[in-house]
Motif scaffolding. Sequence first.
Motif, PDB file in Angstrom:
ATOM      1  N   ARG A   1      25.149  21.981   8.239  1.00  0.00           N
ATOM      2  CA  ARG A   1      26.497  22.171   7.678  1.00  0.00           C
ATOM      3  C   ARG A   1      27.555  21.764   8.698  1.00  0.00           C
ATOM      4  NH1 ARG A   1      24.405  27.209   6.438  1.00  0.00           N
ATOM      5  NH2 ARG A   1      26.036  28.332   7.564  1.00  0.00           N
ATOM      6  N   GLY A   2      27.367  22.143   9.944  1.00  0.00           N
ATOM      7  CA  GLY A   2      28.332  21.762  10.974  1.00  0.00           C
ATOM      8  C   GLY A   2      28.396  20.252  11.167  1.00  0.00           C
ATOM      9  N   ALA A   3      27.234  19.611  11.148  1.00  0.00           N
ATOM     10  CA  ALA A   3      27.204  18.152  11.267  1.00  0.00           C
ATOM     11  C   ALA A   3      27.925  17.512  10.089  1.00  0.00           C
ATOM     12  CB  ALA A   3      25.764  17.661  11.344  1.00  0.00           C
ATOM     13  N   ALA A   4      27.750  18.076   8.902  1.00  0.00           N
ATOM     14  CA  ALA A   4      28.412  17.538   7.719  1.00  0.00           C
ATOM     15  C   ALA A   4      29.926  17.657   7.835  1.00  0.00           C
ATOM     16  CB  ALA A   4      27.912  18.256   6.468  1.00  0.00           C
ATOM     17  N   ALA A   5      30.416  18.796   8.311  1.00  0.00           N
ATOM     18  CA  ALA A   5      31.862  18.958   8.500  1.00  0.00           C
ATOM     19  C   ALA A   5      32.383  17.935   9.498  1.00  0.00           C
ATOM     20  CB  ALA A   5      32.167  20.371   8.980  1.00  0.00           C
ATOM     21  N   THR A   6      31.652  17.755  10.585  1.00  0.00           N
ATOM     22  CA  THR A   6      32.055  16.793  11.605  1.00  0.00           C
ATOM     23  C   THR A   6      32.068  15.375  11.058  1.00  0.00           C
ATOM     24  OG1 THR A   6      31.134  18.207  13.335  1.00  0.00           O
ATOM     25  CG2 THR A   6      31.483  15.895  13.896  1.00  0.00           C
ATOM     26  N   ALA A   7      31.084  15.055  10.228  1.00  0.00           N
ATOM     27  CA  ALA A   7      30.933  13.687   9.734  1.00  0.00           C
ATOM     28  C   ALA A   7      31.984  13.299   8.704  1.00  0.00           C
ATOM     29  CB  ALA A   7      29.540  13.503   9.136  1.00  0.00           C
ATOM     30  N   LEU A   8      32.463  14.268   7.925  1.00  0.00           N
ATOM     31  CA  LEU A   8      33.314  13.922   6.783  1.00  0.00           C
ATOM     32  C   LEU A   8      34.570  13.157   7.189  1.00  0.00           C
ATOM     33  CD1 LEU A   8      33.091  17.010   4.408  1.00  0.00           C
ATOM     34  CD2 LEU A   8      32.312  14.675   3.984  1.00  0.00           C
ATOM     35  N   GLY A   9      35.215  13.604   8.255  1.00  0.00           N
ATOM     36  CA  GLY A   9      36.428  12.915   8.689  1.00  0.00           C
ATOM     37  C   GLY A   9      36.172  11.495   9.148  1.00  0.00           C
TER      38      GLY A   9
ATOM     39  N   ALA B   1      30.065  30.851  12.694  1.00  0.00           N
ATOM     40  CA  ALA B   1      31.217  30.496  13.517  1.00  0.00           C
ATOM     41  C   ALA B   1      31.156  29.029  13.928  1.00  0.00           C
ATOM     42  CB  ALA B   1      31.276  31.392  14.752  1.00  0.00           C
ATOM     43  N   TYR B   2      29.953  28.536  14.184  1.00  0.00           N
ATOM     44  CA  TYR B   2      29.807  27.126  14.552  1.00  0.00           C
ATOM     45  C   TYR B   2      30.336  26.219  13.449  1.00  0.00           C
ATOM     46  CZ  TYR B   2      27.509  22.607  15.134  1.00  0.00           C
ATOM     47  OH  TYR B   2      27.245  21.261  15.216  1.00  0.00           O
ATOM     48  N   VAL B   3      29.994  26.514  12.205  1.00  0.00           N
ATOM     49  CA  VAL B   3      30.416  25.676  11.080  1.00  0.00           C
ATOM     50  C   VAL B   3      31.921  25.799  10.866  1.00  0.00           C
ATOM     51  CG1 VAL B   3      30.101  25.183   8.626  1.00  0.00           C
ATOM     52  CG2 VAL B   3      28.145  25.871  10.029  1.00  0.00           C
ATOM     53  N   ARG B   4      32.444  27.015  10.983  1.00  0.00           N
ATOM     54  CA  ARG B   4      33.893  27.193  10.836  1.00  0.00           C
ATOM     55  C   ARG B   4      34.638  26.412  11.907  1.00  0.00           C
ATOM     56  NH1 ARG B   4      32.288  32.574  10.525  1.00  0.00           N
ATOM     57  NH2 ARG B   4      33.482  33.170  12.377  1.00  0.00           N
ATOM     58  N   GLY B   5      34.115  26.426  13.112  1.00  0.00           N
ATOM     59  CA  GLY B   5      34.744  25.667  14.190  1.00  0.00           C
ATOM     60  C   GLY B   5      34.707  24.167  13.924  1.00  0.00           C
ATOM     61  N   CYS B   6      33.596  23.677  13.388  1.00  0.00           N
ATOM     62  CA  CYS B   6      33.490  22.249  13.042  1.00  0.00           C
ATOM     63  C   CYS B   6      34.486  21.881  11.949  1.00  0.00           C
ATOM     64  CB  CYS B   6      32.073  21.923  12.588  1.00  0.00           C
ATOM     65  SG  CYS B   6      30.842  21.952  13.912  1.00  0.00           S
ATOM     66  N   ALA B   7      34.670  22.784  10.976  1.00  0.00           N
ATOM     67  CA  ALA B   7      35.634  22.526   9.917  1.00  0.00           C
ATOM     68  C   ALA B   7      37.056  22.456  10.476  1.00  0.00           C
ATOM     69  CB  ALA B   7      35.534  23.616   8.849  1.00  0.00           C
ATOM     70  N   ALA B   8      37.371  23.344  11.409  1.00  0.00           N
ATOM     71  CA  ALA B   8      38.699  23.312  12.022  1.00  0.00           C
ATOM     72  C   ALA B   8      38.916  21.999  12.774  1.00  0.00           C
ATOM     73  CB  ALA B   8      38.862  24.503  12.974  1.00  0.00           C
ATOM     74  N   LEU B   9      37.911  21.572  13.525  1.00  0.00           N
ATOM     75  CA  LEU B   9      38.030  20.305  14.250  1.00  0.00           C
ATOM     76  C   LEU B   9      38.218  19.143  13.287  1.00  0.00           C
ATOM     77  CD1 LEU B   9      35.336  20.602  17.070  1.00  0.00           C
ATOM     78  CD2 LEU B   9      37.819  20.435  17.359  1.00  0.00           C
ATOM     79  N   ALA B  10      37.477  19.154  12.188  1.00  0.00           N
ATOM     80  CA  ALA B  10      37.587  18.069  11.210  1.00  0.00           C
ATOM     81  C   ALA B  10      38.986  18.030  10.603  1.00  0.00           C
ATOM     82  CB  ALA B  10      36.536  18.246  10.123  1.00  0.00           C
ATOM     83  N   LEU B  11      39.557  19.182  10.319  1.00  0.00           N
ATOM     84  CA  LEU B  11      40.924  19.218   9.800  1.00  0.00           C
ATOM     85  C   LEU B  11      41.903  18.649  10.821  1.00  0.00           C
ATOM     86  CD1 LEU B  11      40.786  22.703   8.073  1.00  0.00           C
ATOM     87  CD2 LEU B  11      41.207  20.527   6.912  1.00  0.00           C
ATOM     88  N   GLY B  12      41.694  18.968  12.073  1.00  0.00           N
ATOM     89  CA  GLY B  12      42.560  18.424  13.116  1.00  0.00           C
ATOM     90  C   GLY B  12      42.493  16.906  13.198  1.00  0.00           C
ATOM     91  N   ARG B  13      41.314  16.348  12.976  1.00  0.00           N
ATOM     92  CA  ARG B  13      41.161  14.889  13.039  1.00  0.00           C
ATOM     93  C   ARG B  13      41.873  14.195  11.877  1.00  0.00           C
ATOM     94  NH1 ARG B  13      35.530  16.225  14.548  1.00  0.00           N
ATOM     95  NH2 ARG B  13      35.408  16.040  16.816  1.00  0.00           N
ATOM     96  N   LEU B  14      42.095  14.918  10.789  1.00  0.00           N
ATOM     97  CA  LEU B  14      42.846  14.335   9.669  1.00  0.00           C
ATOM     98  C   LEU B  14      44.342  14.270   9.956  1.00  0.00           C
ATOM     99  CD1 LEU B  14      41.035  16.068   6.675  1.00  0.00           C
ATOM    100  CD2 LEU B  14      40.849  13.672   7.361  1.00  0.00           C
ATOM    101  N   GLU B  15      44.777  14.977  10.982  1.00  0.00           N
ATOM    102  CA  GLU B  15      46.159  14.964  11.448  1.00  0.00           C
ATOM    103  C   GLU B  15      47.144  15.208  10.305  1.00  0.00           C
ATOM    104  OE1 GLU B  15      46.410  11.344  13.738  1.00  0.00           O
ATOM    105  OE2 GLU B  15      45.451  12.292  15.467  1.00  0.00           O
ATOM    106  N   ALA B  16      48.095  14.290  10.089  1.00  0.00           N
ATOM    107  CA  ALA B  16      49.150  14.526   9.097  1.00  0.00           C
ATOM    108  C   ALA B  16      48.585  14.769   7.706  1.00  0.00           C
ATOM    109  CB  ALA B  16      50.116  13.342   9.073  1.00  0.00           C
ATOM    110  N   GLY B  17      47.418  14.232   7.421  1.00  0.00           N
ATOM    111  CA  GLY B  17      46.819  14.410   6.104  1.00  0.00           C
ATOM    112  C   GLY B  17      46.376  15.829   5.824  1.00  0.00           C
ATOM    113  N   ALA B  18      46.332  16.674   6.864  1.00  0.00           N
ATOM    114  CA  ALA B  18      45.856  18.052   6.687  1.00  0.00           C
ATOM    115  C   ALA B  18      46.980  19.072   6.782  1.00  0.00           C
ATOM    116  CB  ALA B  18      44.782  18.370   7.721  1.00  0.00           C
ATOM    117  N   GLN B  19      48.212  18.658   6.553  1.00  0.00           N
ATOM    118  CA  GLN B  19      49.333  19.600   6.672  1.00  0.00           C
ATOM    119  C   GLN B  19      49.198  20.787   5.729  1.00  0.00           C
ATOM    120  OE1 GLN B  19      53.320  18.007   6.867  1.00  0.00           O
ATOM    121  NE2 GLN B  19      52.585  16.062   7.691  1.00  0.00           N
ATOM    122  N   GLU B  20      48.639  20.565   4.551  1.00  0.00           N
ATOM    123  CA  GLU B  20      48.507  21.669   3.602  1.00  0.00           C
ATOM    124  C   GLU B  20      47.524  22.730   4.081  1.00  0.00           C
ATOM    125  OE1 GLU B  20      45.721  20.692   0.056  1.00  0.00           O
ATOM    126  OE2 GLU B  20      46.641  18.792   0.628  1.00  0.00           O
ATOM    127  N   ALA B  21      46.727  22.406   5.111  1.00  0.00           N
ATOM    128  CA  ALA B  21      45.773  23.371   5.650  1.00  0.00           C
ATOM    129  C   ALA B  21      46.373  24.231   6.754  1.00  0.00           C
ATOM    130  CB  ALA B  21      44.543  22.649   6.188  1.00  0.00           C
TER     131      ALA B  21
END
Length: 216
Positions: free
Chosen positions: A134-142, A165-185
């Motif tokens: 799951r964590g790898a999937a979150a990381t990969a999506l962006g 917690a590992y997966v939640r952290g990966c999701a947070a990192l992935a949202l950060g990589r989306l930058e302006a596209g993740a403002q709603e988050a």
Amino acid sequence: MDKRRQGFFDNQKRLTSILLGTLLALVAAMAGHPAYCQGQEPEASYRNRSISQWIAALQTGDARSRAEAAYALGQIGAKAVRAVPMLVGVAEKDSDNFVRSEAVLALGTMGAPARSAMPSVIQLLKNDPIAGVRGAAATALGGISSDSGRLVPVLVAVLRGDKSAYVRGCAALALGRLEAGAQEALPQLREAALNDPSPVVRRRADEAIQRIEIVR
């Protein structure tokens, strides 16, 4: 014609014959080469092994070799796009969870050319029982897509609800990589930065907030 001139011409004929034979052998060798016959460049490679060799290694009985093959295909990147269907199959069904994680990460490293794998990666993120996958999937999506309209709701749901917690952290990192596209988050990231029970997740959420806000 004296003997010296005759010897000179004989030597020239022998030399010409040798050179012609060498040239014909070279042409024959090139004509027999697959890349020459098909008008194609040689396959891209990583660590002296071609894409075809790494794809074959994905089917070996050795889990370590399969993991190495998945990683190598990801490093080759977009040029290895024909490996995407096999990587998806490995990610979904391989008997070794580390191999599955490496296959998912390889899809993310390939970027946009692996976009056809996105539905499968989203399903792995939502439903796979293994946190590493799951964590790898979150990381990969962006890496696979910049379609923030589709990705942000998925990643926010994981940030708020995954038990790992590992997966939640990966999701947070992935949202950060989306930058302006993740403002709603941003509201959910601020909540995680303040209240998530894991200090790692809180830090990752704070980093994501900074990346998103700096480009607003």
